[in-house]
Design a protein around this motif. Structure first.
Motif, mmCIF file in Angstrom:
data_model
loop_
_atom_site.group_PDB
_atom_site.id
_atom_site.type_symbol
_atom_site.label_atom_id
_atom_site.label_comp_id
_atom_site.label_asym_id
_atom_site.label_seq_id
_atom_site.Cartn_x
_atom_site.Cartn_y
_atom_site.Cartn_z
ATOM 1 N N ARG A 1 -7.175 0.310 -1.030
ATOM 2 C CA ARG A 1 -8.102 0.239 -0.227
ATOM 3 C C ARG A 1 -7.779 -0.941 0.772
ATOM 4 O O ARG A 1 -7.255 -1.875 0.597
ATOM 5 C CB ARG A 1 -9.267 -0.282 -1.108
ATOM 6 C CG ARG A 1 -10.555 -0.527 -0.421
ATOM 7 C CD ARG A 1 -11.754 -0.635 -1.242
ATOM 8 N NE ARG A 1 -11.822 -1.695 -2.244
ATOM 9 C CZ ARG A 1 -12.897 -1.842 -3.222
ATOM 10 N NH1 ARG A 1 -13.870 -0.925 -3.258
ATOM 11 N NH2 ARG A 1 -12.876 -2.867 -3.782
ATOM 12 N N LEU A 2 -7.708 -0.312 2.155
ATOM 13 C CA LEU A 2 -6.860 -1.267 3.226
ATOM 14 C C LEU A 2 -7.850 -2.331 3.363
ATOM 15 O O LEU A 2 -7.292 -3.514 3.586
ATOM 16 C CB LEU A 2 -6.916 -0.478 4.295
ATOM 17 C CG LEU A 2 -5.935 0.633 4.406
ATOM 18 C CD1 LEU A 2 -5.673 1.318 5.770
ATOM 19 C CD2 LEU A 2 -4.555 0.030 3.969
ATOM 20 N N GLY A 3 -9.188 -2.456 3.005
ATOM 21 C CA GLY A 3 -9.913 -3.470 3.217
ATOM 22 C C GLY A 3 -9.549 -4.630 2.339
ATOM 23 O O GLY A 3 -9.720 -5.790 2.651
ATOM 24 N N SER A 4 -8.985 -4.697 1.240
ATOM 25 C CA SER A 4 -8.496 -5.256 0.468
ATOM 26 C C SER A 4 -7.228 -5.971 0.853
ATOM 27 O O SER A 4 -7.098 -7.434 0.460
ATOM 28 C CB SER A 4 -8.249 -4.853 -0.947
ATOM 29 O OG SER A 4 -9.167 -4.077 -1.311
ATOM 30 N N VAL B 1 1.040 -0.972 0.009
ATOM 31 C CA VAL B 1 0.150 0.167 0.168
ATOM 32 C C VAL B 1 0.829 1.166 0.039
ATOM 33 O O VAL B 1 2.109 1.152 0.456
ATOM 34 C CB VAL B 1 -0.976 -0.067 1.119
ATOM 35 C CG1 VAL B 1 -0.263 0.173 2.596
ATOM 36 C CG2 VAL B 1 -2.098 1.096 1.081
ATOM 37 N N GLY B 2 0.278 2.285 -0.459
ATOM 38 C CA GLY B 2 1.248 3.622 -0.504
ATOM 39 C C GLY B 2 0.484 4.665 -1.539
ATOM 40 O O GLY B 2 -0.401 4.254 -2.052
ATOM 41 N N PRO B 3 1.011 5.891 -1.389
ATOM 42 C CA PRO B 3 0.125 7.048 -1.938
ATOM 43 C C PRO B 3 0.430 6.413 -3.647
ATOM 44 O O PRO B 3 1.445 5.918 -3.921
ATOM 45 C CB PRO B 3 0.936 8.156 -1.546
ATOM 46 C CG PRO B 3 2.206 7.883 -0.921
ATOM 47 C CD PRO B 3 1.938 6.512 -0.273
ATOM 48 N N PRO B 4 -0.149 7.352 -4.533
ATOM 49 C CA PRO B 4 -0.035 7.212 -5.793
ATOM 50 C C PRO B 4 1.430 7.700 -6.104
ATOM 51 O O PRO B 4 2.106 8.554 -5.649
ATOM 52 C CB PRO B 4 -0.791 8.284 -6.575
ATOM 53 C CG PRO B 4 -2.022 8.306 -5.374
ATOM 54 C CD PRO B 4 -1.278 8.081 -4.199
ATOM 55 N N GLY B 5 2.058 6.812 -6.917
ATOM 56 C CA GLY B 5 3.433 7.120 -7.441
ATOM 57 C C GLY B 5 4.401 6.708 -6.489
ATOM 58 O O GLY B 5 5.650 7.049 -6.566
ATOM 59 N N SER B 6 4.213 5.660 -5.562
ATOM 60 C CA SER B 6 5.333 5.397 -4.639
ATOM 61 C C SER B 6 6.069 4.029 -5.234
ATOM 62 O O SER B 6 7.000 3.892 -4.441
ATOM 63 C CB SER B 6 4.398 4.915 -3.276
ATOM 64 O OG SER B 6 3.532 3.942 -3.308
ATOM 65 N N GLY B 7 5.575 3.718 -6.228
ATOM 66 C CA GLY B 7 6.330 2.603 -6.645
ATOM 67 C C GLY B 7 5.653 1.181 -6.399
ATOM 68 O O GLY B 7 6.425 0.288 -7.002
ATOM 69 N N LYS B 8 4.542 1.148 -6.281
ATOM 70 C CA LYS B 8 3.669 -0.113 -5.943
ATOM 71 C C LYS B 8 3.838 -0.926 -7.437
ATOM 72 O O LYS B 8 4.255 -2.068 -7.317
ATOM 73 C CB LYS B 8 2.117 -0.016 -5.597
ATOM 74 C CG LYS B 8 2.308 0.901 -4.255
ATOM 75 C CD LYS B 8 0.921 1.040 -3.898
ATOM 76 C CE LYS B 8 0.037 1.662 -4.762
ATOM 77 N NZ LYS B 8 -0.354 3.069 -4.755
ATOM 78 N N HIS C 1 -14.808 3.590 0.836
ATOM 79 C CA HIS C 1 -14.452 2.296 1.478
ATOM 80 C C HIS C 1 -13.795 2.801 2.946
ATOM 81 O O HIS C 1 -13.640 3.727 3.357
ATOM 82 C CB HIS C 1 -13.132 1.779 0.538
ATOM 83 C CG HIS C 1 -12.485 2.998 -0.054
ATOM 84 N ND1 HIS C 1 -11.733 3.788 0.706
ATOM 85 C CD2 HIS C 1 -12.476 3.135 -1.449
ATOM 86 C CE1 HIS C 1 -11.261 4.746 -0.307
ATOM 87 N NE2 HIS C 1 -11.420 4.372 -1.374
ATOM 88 N N GLY C 2 -13.590 1.603 3.837
ATOM 89 C CA GLY C 2 -13.289 1.821 5.005
ATOM 90 C C GLY C 2 -13.972 0.994 5.898
ATOM 91 O O GLY C 2 -13.990 -0.275 5.845
ATOM 92 N N VAL C 3 -14.628 1.477 6.749
ATOM 93 C CA VAL C 3 -15.564 0.794 7.736
ATOM 94 C C VAL C 3 -16.375 -0.107 7.165
ATOM 95 O O VAL C 3 -16.391 -1.340 7.669
ATOM 96 C CB VAL C 3 -16.386 1.851 8.475
ATOM 97 C CG1 VAL C 3 -17.194 0.991 9.575
ATOM 98 C CG2 VAL C 3 -15.540 2.894 9.465
#
Lengths: 632, 615
Positions: free
Chosen positions: A574-577, A412-419, A622-624
């Protein structure tokens, strides 16, 4: 004898005969590259039989055509009674007329037949070369690495493979064969005419240099204007297309007037170029006809004087006029010849660049198929940069992690972080700039590409679906797979119920002419496509973003069944994923800033925690909710 | 499996689309209606076209007279017995004059026709384009953009082909008739004998053309299929490599390319088939002239010059026939294109301003639906008797499953369509009573897909008001939080958006489309919230921007996200085109109806629920 040299053909081949061909669309400059022209010519000569037929037919057709004026002239003189050697009887002259007539018919037929052979085989060579070039281009484009395709716009590549290819292919018939024809025709006519009278020959040929020059200059100018015109038309087309596609925006903002103004401007500037083109074209064609007629008038007058003075006969004069008629058309086409050279050389440069370029990612000599023992993927201090050797533009620096079969890794990480870069390095879509990536201790660069990519499957966020049936799309990675396997994969991806309800089921076409799928359905289809290969490593690169959390949960449960044989990497915002993963990496600017299990990361109260809180805010999409579902 | 991979043909694999995109291009060669409508487009240029016809005639006459002068010179100055220098000089001067006239007429005809043709095409295209700006959206919804583009481009082009050649077709016809008349006048018998050849060529051409055309079309189709497969390989190259399909695709493509080559070879055969026939016929005609003409010359029944003139005429006889038969197929194609273009031009405009429509200058921003029934297809209403009222400054969320009629309501507010029954009032006025232009000033829209135009960011934001100052644009951008990222772009506000903003992220495009709506500064804002999921950071920005956007305006929002729905003053829940319930979030939860049910399902967005949620 009639000035028929060009013939109608299918419009697609006609394109090439005309300088106003779209093939010139993106070609700049008129510099001739003789190395390239030689290369094309060699490709033509590789079809030696056809080439031999084409060239000898060209020569034969020209020679037979050149015989005809002499017989015409003779016939005129027989009729006048001048050439009848034993002018005693009329019957001799009549016989002579008959034999001239036979010869003319014979030579006309031969000329026609050989022209047919010349044109047919000239074109055929072009199509054979076109076939070879198509295959070579297709093959290489498919192999060129992601890095190349990132840089070169797909529209540009398509232009090369379609239109530049035409320019190259046509070179044999419009360049080489026509060149031979012109040389033989002008040379032969000159030699034959010189036998009779040198002054008249000079006059009869006087239009040739002027018309040849005029036609070449005009062609090159028209070609340049054609490029300009295409540019303007491109703007107009884009304007109309965007207007129609965005018609709701136009209406919503009452932009019709504004749009009509834009249209008017673009359309007027197209018109002004179009009108200039008309002027240039007309000025050149009419002046060419005029100069031809001047030469004809001179031949008529000077020739007439010579006839009156008894130096030549009327028949010889008619012969000169007939020669001129034969030469007129080919000379006017010198411009096409020049154009063909210019076009082949610029188009060739672009086409061969696509054919010759070596892929950056290739199999090592002696690469071996991947041997799986434990199924451990390991990143060891991996750096990556799109510009080799540039420290400043590093996308990944010092990334290390490992994952084994049966485990799940979340990134996970912000856009452009290299994921996504991590995902793309594993099947070697790019190569790491430093460090190494191994699967069961084998460096991915030492493994055969085919076995590596069969083992690693990346499901991209914006996956490309093919214009084919749903079944063919799912079976893309293994077109031999049977219906059961397809259904199983599709059931796991939660798309089976939908497909089964379609009237044509798995045979349903998707794409332009078939059903259009929603974003979520497209993603589910590409998940099914990724599953069919039964990969040892599957990477979901943000590929569930358009799928609602409920369905995503079902997919995850379905995948858990044959979980042991597979390592799963989930990249998502999406952390849920990914919160259930065995390890989660939090990536920022190419560095792993936090890592661990969900609970550990929450306790750290760092980046991951912040993001979790953000997503848990009531109401954010997304979230809760997603988390609730996960626990349900 | 791997062993068979490279040899056998895989059962479930294809490359490219299996059908070509070329449309059928046959039709009758002459269609009175099409021709008539066309002529009306030529009307503005009737003077120059009339002049062109005159020029064509003059040009043709001079073409025909050139062999006649040669004839005159031969017979009166060169033949043994009547050698005459001064006649030769006079003849040559006349020749000179004729070719000057020929040059002038040629120059004139080509210029006039070429220019008029270009202008007519532009006019036609403009008419189509501006007509499409006014036809109802229900037509645009039903018609693919690609189809319309092909009307605007390839159909216009095939008309161009036709227009440019049609005047020359007239010239060819005149030339042919002229030559025949001259030949008949020069020598009736010889002319009749020579002309016997002509029908043969016509017959051959008309047998040949339809067959050849089938081959040509097949070649063109196979081109489009092969190129389609190439385009697919390029667009999908990442999937191809990821799935190791290179070899399979290459094998399949090889078949395609081979079929393409064979189709072209066949077409090439057809294309060349004519040449020996035309050459043979020309040779035969010439031989006839030589034998029969020559004999007549010997018996002094015919002058030598006439024989030479015949030879020259025969040489140029077949060109007009050839091009005339070509014109015929241009004409067929043009008629089909013409019909298609007329179809576009004749789409009725269903939504028009009333004759006495008033300009809505003031608007308080209220919206009212009174017993509105509406649908797109006959007998299938989407909205049933809908009534509601939105007070100025109020924000309403429209919620409901897909197909419940949310989008139709927003479309009616902007009068994209007219209601079947009932009325839609904006600021107290029936939308049908005010001019569309002025209605547009008070209602602005943000669509689900943030559609941007190619051009600078500045131009995009001030789309509605081209006079808006940079300040205003920047204020708007700041309000929605777009200013920051726009400034970071290489050219700031002047950055050119490539391909409708493909160089921006979805979230960024969304924010720009918000800024565009703020600059438009309408009292009423209709907003269709995007469903696509963006990352959490952007999501936050969008929510903040949304609040700014709705400040001080009447809002009608098709809401998908809970956060948006909760921010609204009132929620209207729709199902099957009827208002199911309305109220604010808490009220609706208490009511425990459809909304409460949807909410309890905990879906990320209400649009995920495509099936009837109560079943």
């Amino acid at each position: 004898m009639s000035a028929i040299n060009t013939s109608e053909g299918p419009p697609s081949t006609e394109i090439g005969l005309d300088d106003t061909s779209r093939a010139d669309q993106f070609v700049e400059g008129n510099k001739l590259e003789f190395g390239l022209l030689l290369r094309i010519t060699k490709m033509g000569f590789a079809h030696s039989v056809r080439m031999f037929i084409a060239l000898s037919a060209t020569i034969a057709a020209c020679v037979f055509q050149l015989f005809i004026p002499r017989y015409v002239g003779d016939a005129v003189d027989y009729a006048q009674g001048l050439l009848s050697v034993s002018s005693a009887t009329g019957t001799d002259a009549e016989t002579a007329l008959w034999s001239a007539a036979y010869m003319i018919i014979l030579f006309s037929i031969l000329r026609g037949l050989f022209t047919m052979l010349q044109n047919y085989h000239g074109e055929a060579i072009g199509h054979c070369i076109g076939y070879e070039l198509r295959l070579a281009f297709y093959k290489n484009i498919q192999r060129l690495s992601f890095g190349f395709h990132d840089k070169v716009h797909s529209g540009d590549l398509i232009t090369r493979g379609m239109l530049d290819l035409e320019g190259v292919r046509m070179f044999i018939s419009t360049g080489i064969v026509r060149l031979v024809m012109l040389i033989v025709l002008i040379g032969g006519a000159t030699a034959l005419m010189l036998k009779t009278d040198s002054l008249l020959t000079l006059l009869a040929l006087s239009f040739v240099p002027f018309v040849g020059w005029q036609s070449s200059v005009a062609r090159l100018k028209l070609r340049w204007m054609w490029l300009l015109m295409q540019e303007k038309l491109g703007i107009l087309t884009r304007l109309m297309e965007e207007n129609l596609t965005g018609i709701r925006v136009v209406r919503a903002f009452s932009g019709q007037k504004h749009e009509l103004n834009l249209f008017e401007r673009a359309s007027n500037s197209t018109l002004s170029v179009a009108l200039k083109r008309v002027s240039v074209r007309v000025a050149s064609t009419t002046v060419m006809s005029f100069s031809f007629f001047i030469a004809m008038g001179l031949v008529l007058w000077v020739g007439g004087l010579k006839v009156i003075e008894g130096e030549i006969t009327v028949g010889r004069l008619a012969e000169f006029l007939a020669f001129m008629t034969i030469l007129q058309m080919p000379v006017r086409q010198i411009g096409m010849l020049v154009n063909s050279f210019a076009r082949a050389s610029t188009c060739g440069a672009r086409l061969f660049e696509g054919i010759d370029r070596k892929p950056n990612i290739y199999e090592k000599q002696g690469a071996t198929p991947l041997k799986i023992t434990d199924g451990i993927l390991r990143f060891e201090n991996v750096d990556f940069s799109f510009i080799p050797g540039s420290e400043a533009n590093k996308v990944l620096s010092g990334v290390s992690f490992s994952i084994r079969s049966g485990k799940t890794l979340g990134i996970v990480g912000p856009p452009g972080s290299g994921k996504s870069t991590i995902a793309n390095l594993i099947p070697r879509f790019y190569d790491a700039s430093a460090g190494r990536i191994t699967i069961d201790n084998q460096d991915v660069r030492d493994i055969s590409l085919e076995s590596l990519r069969q083992f690693v499957s990346v499901v991209q966020q914006d996956s490309f679906l093919f214009t084919a049936s749903i079944e063919n799309n799912i079976a893309y990675g293994d077109p031999w797979s049977d219906g059961d396997r397809i259904t199983v994969a599709n059931t796991s991806a939660q798309l089976h119920d939908y497909v089964a309800r379609l009237p044509l089921g798995y045979e349903t076409l998707i794409g332009e002419r078939g059903v259009s799928l929603s974003g979520g359905q497209r993603q589910r289809l590409s998940i099914a496509r990724g599953l069919i290969l039964k990969p040892g490593i599957i990477i979901f690169d943000d590929s569930t973003a358009a799928i609602d959390s409920g369905t995503e949960q079902k997919i995850r449960l379905a995948l858990r069944t044959d979980h042991e044989k597979r390592a799963t990497i989930i990249i998502s915002h999406r952390l849920g994923s990914l919160m259930h993963a065995d390890e989660i990496l939090f990536l920022e600017k190419g560095n792993i800033v936090e890592r661990g299990k969900h609970e550990d990361l929450l306790k750290k109260k760092g980046r991951y925690y912040d993001l979790f809180r953000l997503q848990s805010q009531p109401g954010l999409d997304h979230g809760v909710e997603a988390i609730n579902l996960d626990q349900a | 499996m791997t062993s068979s991979r490279h040899s056998e043909k895989p059962p479930k694999a294809v490359v490219g689309s299996q059908v070509s995109h070329e449309e059928e291009m046959f039709g009758k060669a002459f269609d009175g209606i099409v021709i008539g409508r066309f002529l009306s487009y030529c009307l503005p240029y009737k003077k120059s076209l009339a002049l062109a016809v005159v020029a064509v005639l003059i040009f043709t006459i001079t073409q025909i007279s050139i062999p006649l002068i040669i004839l005159y010179i031969i017979d009166n100055a060169l033949v043994a017995g009547s050698k005459n220098r001064s006649v030769l000089d006079i003849g040559s001067v006349i020749f000179g004059l004729i070719i000057i006239i020929n040059y002038g007429a040629n120059f004139l005809q080509e210029n006039l026709v070429g220019r008029a043709a270009e202008r007519v095409l532009i006019d036609l295209r403009r008419d189509m384009f501006s007509h499409l700006q006014r036809v109802s959206l229900s037509f645009m919804d039903k018609t693919e953009v690609g189809r319309l583009m092909s009307r605007l481009q390839s159909d216009v082009n095939s008309l161009q082909e036709f227009l440019e050649t049609s005047v020359f077709a007239v010239g060819d016809l005149v030339l042919l008739i002229g030559i025949i008349i001259v030949l008949l006048m020069l020598d009736l018998n010889l002319a009749l004998l020579t002309l016997c050849i002509v029908p043969t060529l016509f017959v051959v051409r008309f047998i040949w053309l339809p067959r050849a055309r089938v081959a040509f079309i097949r070649a063109r189709e196979s081109n489009s299929i092969t190129n389609g497969a190439l385009a697919e390989a390029i667009h999908g190259v990442r999937t191809v490599q990821g799935m190791v399909r290179e070899q399979t695709n290459f094998n399949l493509y090889t078949d395609r390319a081979r079929e393409n080559m064979l189709a072209h070879l066949r077409a090439a055969k057809f294309a060349q088939f004519n040449i020996p026939i035309v050459d043979t016929l020309t040779g035969t005609a010439m031989a006839i002239v030589i034998v029969f003409g020559g004999n007549e010359v010997m018996s002094s029944e015919l002058e030598l010059g006439v024989m030479v003139a015949f030879i020259f005429y025969v040489q140029r006889f077949f060109d007009p026939i050839r091009s005339l038969t070509l014109h015929y197929s241009f004409m067929q194609r043009a008629m089909v294109s013409g019909q298609r273009i007329l179809e576009v031009l004749d789409v009725p405009i269903s939504i028009k301003d009333k004759a006495n429509s008033k300009n809505m200058t003031e608007c308080d921003g209220s919206i009212e639906f009174r017993n509105v029934t509406f649908g797109y297809a006959r007998e299938q209403p989407i909205l049933h008797n809908i009534s509601f009222k939105v007070q100025p400054g109020e924000t309403i969320a429209l919620v409901g499953p897909t197909g419940s009629g949310k989008t139709s309501i927003t479309a009616l507010v902007h009068r994209f369509y007219d209601a079947w029954e009932g009325e839609v009032l904006i600021g107290g006025d029936d939308v049908r009573d005010v001019s569309q232009e002025s209605l547009g000033e008070h209602v602005s829209m943000v669509l689900q897909e943030p559609f941007l135009f190619t051009g600078s960011i500045l131009d995009n934001i001030k789309y509605r008001c081209s006079t808006a100052t940079l300040e205003k644009v920047m204020d708007a951008s700041r309000a929605v939080g777009a200013d920051e990222f726009i400034r970071e772009l290489p050219d700031g506000y002047d950055t050119i958006l490539e391909q409708r903003g493909a160089n921006l992220s979805l979230g960024q495009r969304q924010l720009i489309s918000f800024a565009r709506a703020i600059v438009a500064d309408a009292k009423i804002l209709v907003l269709d919230e995007a469903t696509a999921s963006v990352d959490s950071y952007t999501e936050m920005q969008i929510q903040t921007a949304l609040r700014k956007l709705l400040e001080g305006r009447t809002g009608l929002v098709i809401a998908h996200r809970l956060a948006t729905i909760r921010g609204c003053d009132r929620i209207i829940v729709l199902q099957d085109g009827r208002i199911f319930e309305e109220g604010n979030h808490d009220e609706l939860i208490q009511k425990n109806g459809l909304y409460a049910h949807l909410y309890s399902l905990n879906y990320a967005s209400f649009d995920d629920i495509s099936e009837n949620p109560l079943v």
